[in-house]
Structure formats: structure tokens, C-alpha cells
Design an enzyme around this catalytic site. Structure first.
Site, mmCIF file in Angstrom:
data_model
loop_
_atom_site.group_PDB
_atom_site.id
_atom_site.type_symbol
_atom_site.label_atom_id
_atom_site.label_comp_id
_atom_site.label_asym_id
_atom_site.label_seq_id
_atom_site.Cartn_x
_atom_site.Cartn_y
_atom_site.Cartn_z
ATOM 1 N N SER A 65 0.973 -1.293 -0.096
ATOM 2 C CA SER A 65 0.105 -0.093 -0.147
ATOM 3 C C SER A 65 0.889 1.151 0.077
ATOM 4 O O SER A 65 2.137 1.138 0.192
ATOM 5 C CB SER A 65 -0.770 0.051 1.293
ATOM 6 N N ASP A 66 0.194 2.232 -0.181
ATOM 7 C CA ASP A 66 0.962 3.773 0.023
ATOM 8 C C ASP A 66 0.982 4.007 1.634
ATOM 9 O O ASP A 66 0.081 3.284 2.264
ATOM 10 C CB ASP A 66 0.169 4.750 -0.893
ATOM 11 N N TRP A 67 1.661 4.845 2.039
ATOM 12 C CA TRP A 67 1.914 5.168 3.353
ATOM 13 C C TRP A 67 0.824 5.975 4.111
ATOM 14 O O TRP A 67 0.336 6.957 3.720
ATOM 15 C CB TRP A 67 3.117 6.142 3.255
#
Ligand code: BGC
Length: 701
Positions: A250-252
Site C-alpha cells: 500500500s501507499d503510506w
């Protein structure tokens, strides 16, 4: 250098490796497996010794099991260099590198970033940002290569190959339709299957087919689901249709919204296991998540990690590699190739040995302006401003004077007294960049709420009014005016572009930008950059954009395809850029007429200095029976020619280059009609050389 992992997603799985991974997965407890599905320790460091500064170190990014001696993966951001608190090489931003249209040098940039990332202890790189530039207001436009899927895919594949040569796992981001900043955590991008497959995904596929072993899901939603939760995107297309063999993370922070993401195909939650971790264990216990998905995710991680860790390194990596001379020289060479000369009425190049006074105007000339301050920002040991670069390259009889432009009277006096004026205008990280929402994003995580928001989409597509006023004054004062534009994407120039003698896009040109700029201005280097997007004459010629949108529709048309479809000419077309020499093109010859037609053209340097041209092939769909773009880029090649030299450039066309995505049949189809091949120096010029062709019947079966 060989591209070590080019077959990663296309070769059959290695049975011995799969067996080894299976044995490990069978031996791991559920808790151990789940621990591998997220990063660990990010928040402790971030709120602790890192004092809320992002990018201080390589982040733990999944995997890791002590019992089996498996280390955690470590993620290092890009794409304009290896991001770390230590000094590393700062390259020109990705959009500048897109303007080089140079796969070879981009591959070398990938290698340099990988070498530095390896020296920093990283094993996975976030440098491959290949979201399509749909609209120039997008704050992160500078982090990608441009508006066209073929060009994006080629440049992204070159970076990936360079990175992976050094056994760094490249992660392609942000999957997918991620091109608005301010609303990136909530916007629902509604897109048809056809637009998705034809416009927004081909470059991801191209990069994955070059071996890219990891994918970062985007923050935004697609057709109602967050990308990290999108079954059509992750399970059906990426892991199903494309046969992707690596893992998705995932993105952060705010990149994942629940345990069900695992079922949708998200293997790793970053930067920590907020929904994964112990919640996932509970979800398995309650029967909400199938343990088989956990096993699959661990298998994907280990398969990737073992493949990369066990491939021989072509060299060793050490502190000496960080911002080393070879990488700094490469940063300069890239910048030299990236500047796009948009207009030149007999002004450039200047002769550094003339007796002359050059007035450099505008505060940006004297500022270190490397681009946005989000996750792509890096810390070079130094940076050469455009003013510094010009001053050090000027010959003994050239005097460089500087005025920041803040006092119009003083500025006018300075410009009047000069032989040549170079005005530097444009943006900084305050006008365009990644949107870091601060407290909002860390809701529930940051007890002290100390992180201010910054960055975001552009407010305007024109220059700041102070810049436009400056250009107006300077062009009234001195005919010999060059305007250099610092920005990450298109700037609408209609109100002033007829005024100066010359205009050049300088982008955010990296740590050696000033030296590179001076070599082009003084003619040591012949400019060869070409626009990786169209500059429209009017904002109304662009697709609809709303930085605060909750929902937005992405269609088949944007950039040059929208301009052509709606009959608007660009101010400067896609692929455009001038040189200090001239190139002429012969007619197109079709050399093969079967299912793989080949087209050739002769390109001649008719000027008096060596130069490099970017020859572009477009395929036209004028005979199509369905709604299709007027034409699409299908190939490009760079040729460097001595004065008087002619070279033949050849392009072959495959049925896929002609195909459209049939959403009903859920497959690519080639219409049995005639097509046109157009070759030239940019999207408008290519129309002047056209040849019609048809595929033979065999090609349709
Ligand atoms: C960005 C990613 C980046 C990540 C880690 C996110 O905000 O969207 O591109 O890789 O942060 O720094």
C-alpha cells in the site's frame, strides 16, 4: 549491463524456489506470517528521533523472520534520487527526464539510484512513478514522465531495468489513476474499462513486463473502491490477466482501510500493520479472511525477495557511492538533455567569449529549486543555481549581473544596460508538489498534532502575475530576452509567448542544473529535450480537473488526443522542441506489408552543428468505425547526426499498436480497416508525412 530480472513476471516460476518457499510458508505460524505482511517501527522512529521528518532512513517494508534467517525488506523513496537524511545525488525531476526521451540515460539513472539505495541498506525502491499526466495542475506532475502511455512505459521500463540491475526491487507506483493531489485520500476516479486499459494502464503493464517486481497501490478510489481494495485492479487485471508474480504494497498511512484489502490482493500494508497485524489474525479466526490469501501474500514476498537477494551483484556498494562524482556527472548530463527550447529567434546560443553583459533576472535564478518537498525530495551535498552556473561558465569578457526583479525600476535599468537578458520564472515546491496533509493524515496516530500540511495541486496554469509582469517589462526593455521556465509540467504562455526572443523549459534541473543550463546557453551542448506533454493555448482545451473532487470521471481523451479530437492546436505540441541545428525528413517508406509492417524514414541534419533529434511514430485511426483518437504515439527513436549526415530510422508496427479494448468482449480487438503511419518531429509535424496501410488477413486471426 544485463537487466538481471527482465523475465521476473514473464518466465515460468522456478519449481525449486517455489518448493522452498512452500516449505517455509508451511512451517510459519499464522502470527509469523502476518508479521511479514507489514512494515514495523515506522511510527516509533517518526514520532521519536526523526522528529516528524519523512524519509530519514530506508523504511522496513514487510517480510522478516528471525527463525528462518529472513531479513525485513527496506524501502527507499525516489524518484529524483535515493531519499535519505544522508547526502545523495539529486537528479533532475522525472518530468525533466521524460523530456530527454532517452531510454539509455534513464537506465543509467536507475542504476545510479539503485547503487546509492543499496549503499543505504535498501532492498526496494519507490522511484518508478508512472502515473499518467492527465492535467498540468496535478501537484506531483514533476514525479512522472508525461502524458503519453507509450512514452511513459518506455521511460519507466528503462528506470526499472537500471534499478533492478543492482538487485533492488523496483516498485511501480501509484496503481492506478492517481493524478490529483489535494483529494488523493478520498477521490473516486470513475473510469470505463476501455479508458483504463487503453489510457491509464498500458504503461504499468509495460513496466511490469520489463520485470518490475513490486507495485504500490494508490491512495485514491477507482470505480467506488480504494485502489488497495480493488478486486478488478489487483486480483483480476494485475495478478490475473497480466500474470504479475511479485507483491503489492500500500501507499503510506491512509493507503489501506481494512483487512479485506488482503482478499482484494494487497499483500503488504505500509508503513505498519494497522489493519493487518493483530486485526488480520482476528479476521482469519472469524472466517472473514481466508488463510490461503495470507499464504499467497507471503509466497509472493519470499519469491521476490529470494530472487533478488540471490542474484549476483554486479559490484559492491558502500558509502563512497553516495553522491559520488560519476553520479553527479550523470545528473548534469541528464539535465543537459532535458532542457526544451520552445522558441529561439536568433538569440541562442550565446558566445561565452563575446564581450557582453548578461543580465540574469528573477529570484529563482539565484535559488536552489530542486522540486517538491514530499517523498521525492533528496538531500544533495550541494546544488548549482542557474546564476552560479552561468557565472562560472562565462568567458573573461562576459559580465554577468543579477537582479531579483523585486524592484521594477532597478530591474529595468539593469536590463537596459545589458546585451542579453535571461529571466528565470516559474514555480517552487510552494506552488506544486505532493500534498502532505499533516495532522489530517495522522489522525488518531499523532498525539501532539504537530505536522503542518504542505504541497498540493497548482492553483493556476499560468505563471504568477509577478512573473508575467516581469516578462512584459523586460521584453519592452530589451529585445534579446530569454525566458527560462522552472516547473514540473505545462504552463499556459499565451499572454506573453510572442514577446521574448527565446523560451526554454528548465524544469527542476537537479543538483548540477546551473552548470547544465550554462552549457546549453553557451552552445557547448545543443538542446535536445522534447516536450513530454502538450502545452495548450487555453485552459479550456484541457480535460475537467477539480483538486477537491470527491468524484471525477476519467475518459479516453486528454493531452494531445483531446486537442486533436476537439480540433484545437497546441501552443507547443507534444514531442516539440528546437535545436541549434535543423533536421529534415524524407517521405515515409513502407518496407514490409504483412502482419508486422515496417516504416522507414531518412533524417538529415541540414544545419552546421551536430545535434540529436527524437523521431516519433504515430498511428492514425481515421478509418475506424468506433470512437478512437485521431492518432497515438507508437514509437520513438533518438538519432545523433553530424552536420550533413543522414540516417535511416525504422519502426515496426504490431497488431497490438492498432488494437482497441473491447469492453464487452473484455479483450483487445483490431478493426479490419486501413490505418495511417505518421512520422515526424512532434505530434503536429508528424501529420505532414503520412502513409496508409492495412494488415493482411492473417494478422486478424
Ligand atoms: C507517497 C509515495 C511514497 C510514500 C513513502 C506517500 O505519501 O504517495 O509516493 O513512496 O509516501 O514515502
Amino acid at each position: 549491463m544485463a537487466n538481471a530480472h527482465k523475465d521476473f513476471n514473464t518466465a515460468p516460476l522456478d519449481p525449486a524456489l517455489e518448493q522452498e518457499v512452500r516449505t517455509i510458508v508451511n512451517d510459519l505460524s499464522l502470527t509469523e506470517k502476518i508479521k511479514m505482511l507489514s512494515g514495523h517501527g515506522f511510527f516509533e522512529n517518526f514520532f521519536g528521533e526523526e522528529n516528524r521528518q519523512f524519509g530519514q532512513r530506508a523504511y522496513p517494508a514487510g517480510s522478516g523472520n528471525e527463525r528462518h534467517g529472513i531479513p525485513s525488506l527496506h524501502f527507499c523513496d525516489g524518484p529524483r534520487g535515493a531519499r535519505h537524511k544522508r547526502n545523495t545525488t539529486c537528479f533532475p525531476v522525472t518530468m525533466a527526464r521524460g523530456a530527454t526521451w532517452d531510454r539509455n540515460i534513464e537506465r543509467r539513472v536507475g542504476e545510479a539510484i539503485a547503487i546509492e539505495a543499496r549503499a543505504l541498506g535498501a532492498s526496494i525502491s519507490g522511484a518508478v512513478c508512472i502515473n499518467l499526466l492527465r492535467h498540468p495542475a496535478w501537484g506531483r506532475a514533476q514525479e512522472t514522465y508525461g502524458e503519453d502511455p507509450v512514452h511513459l512505459g518506455e521511460m519507466g521500463a528503462a528506470l526499472t531495468e537500471g534499478l533492478q540491475t543492482h538487485n533492488i526491487i523496483a516498485t511501480a507506483k501509484h496503481f492506478a489513476v492517481n493524478s490529483i493531489e489535494n483529494s488523493r485520500f478520498k477521490v473516486d476516479v470513475r473510469v470505463s474499462d476501455r479508458a483504463l486499459h487503453e489510457v491509464y494502464l498500458p504503461h504499468f503493464k509495460r513496466v511490469l513486463m520489463s520485470g518490475c517486481a513490486s507495485v504500490m497501490s494508490a491512495y485514491n478510489k477507482i470505480n467506488g473502491d480504494y485502489c488497495a481494495h480493488s478486486v478488478p485492479l489487483l486480483r483480476k487485471i494485475l495478478k490475473g490477466q497480466w500474470g504479475f508474480k511479485g507483491f503489492v504494497h500500500s501507499d503510506w498511512v491512509k493507503g489501506c482501510y481494512g483487512e479485506d484489502a488482503l482478499t482484494a490482493g494487497l499483500d503488504v500494508e505500509m508503513p505498519e500493520g494497522i489493519f493487518y497485524g493483530s486485526n488480520l489474525e482476528g479476521a482469519v479466526g472469524r472466517g472473514e479472511v481466508d488463510e490461503a490469501h495470507i499464504d499467497e501474500a507471503v509466497t509472493r514476498i519470499l519469491r521476490t525477495q529470494f530472487t533478488f537477494a540471490r542474484t549476483d551483484d554486479p559490484r559492491t556498494y558502500s558509502d563512497e557511492d553516495l553522491a559520488c562524482n560519476a553520479h553527479i556527472q550523470l545528473s548534469r548530463a541528464v539535465a543537459e538533455k532535458s532542457f526544451v527550447l520552445l522558441k529561439n529567434d536568433d538569440l541562442l546560443p550565446l558566445n561565452p567569449n563575446d564581450t557582453q553583459t548578461i543580465a540574469v533576472i528573477g529570484k529563482l535564478a539565484d535559488e536552489v529549486n530542486l522540486g517538491d518537498r514530499g517523498s521525492s525530495s533528496v538531500n544533495p551535498p550541494y546544488a548549482v543555481t542557474l546564476l552560479n552556473g552561468l557565472t562560472s561558465a562565462a568567458g573573461p569578457n562576459t559580465t554577468i549581473v543579477f537582479d531579483d526583479g523585486s524592484d521594477p525600476k532597478r530591474m529595468t535599468k539593469c536590463a537596459e544596460a545589458a546585451d542579453v537578458v535571461i529571466a528565470i520564472v516559474g514555480y517552487t515546491w510552494e506552488n506544486e508538489g505532493e500534498f502532505i496533509p499533516g495532522n489530517e493524515a495522522l489522525e488518531g496516530l499523532d498525539p501532539d498534532k504537530q505536522l503542518p500540511s504542505r504541497g498540493g495541486d497548482r492553483d493556476s496554469l499560468t505563471l504568477l502575475s509577478s512573473d508575467e509582469a516581469m516578462i512584459a517589462k523586460l521584453s519592452d526593455t530589451n529585445d534579446r530576452l530569454l525566458v527560462g521556465v522552472m516547473s514540473g509540467s505545462a504552463v499556459i504562455m499565451e499572454s506573453w509567448r510572442d514577446k521574448p526572443a527565446a523560451i526554454m523549459m528548465t524544469w527542476y534541473p537537479g543538483m548540477e542544473g546551473g552548470n547544465a543550463f550554462a552549457s546549453v546557453i553557451f552552445g557547448e551542448i545543443n538542446p535536445e529535450g522534447r516536450l513530454p506533454f502538450s502545452i495548450p493555448a487555453d485552459a479550456d482545451h484541457l480535460p475537467f480537473f477539480d483538486a477537491e473532487a470527491d468524484e471525477i470521471k476519467y475518459g479516453l481523451y486528454h493531452g494531445y488526443t483531446l486537442l486533436e479530437k476537439s480540433g484545437h492546436r497546441a501552443a507547443f505540441p507534444f514531442g516539440y522542441g528546437l535545436s541549434y541545428t535543423d533536421f529534415t525528413y524524407s517521405d515515409i517508406r513502407q518496407t514490409k506489408g504483412d502482419s508486422l509492417p515496417t516504416f522507414e524514414i531518412d533524417v538529415t541534419n541540414t544545419g552546421d552543428r551536430p545535434g540529436t533529434e527524437t523521431v516519433q511514430l504515430y498511428i492514425g485511426f481515421g478509418e475506424s468505425l468506433i470512437d478512437r483518437p485521431v492518432k497515438l504515439l507508437r514509437g520513438f527513436e533518438k538519432v545523433t547526426l553530424r552536420p550533413g549526415e543522414t540516417r535511416t530510422v525504422a519502426f515496426s508496427v504490431s497488431p497490438q499498436d492498432l488494437a482497441y479494448y473491447d469492453a464487452t468482449a473484455q479483450s483487445w480487438q483490431v478493426e479490419p480497416v486501413g490505418y495511417t503511419a505518421h512520422i515526424g518531429a512532434n505530434s503536429e509535424d508528424a501529420v505532414t508525412r503520412t502513409v496508409r496501410f492495412e494488415l493482411n488477413q492473417a494478422a486478424y486471426s
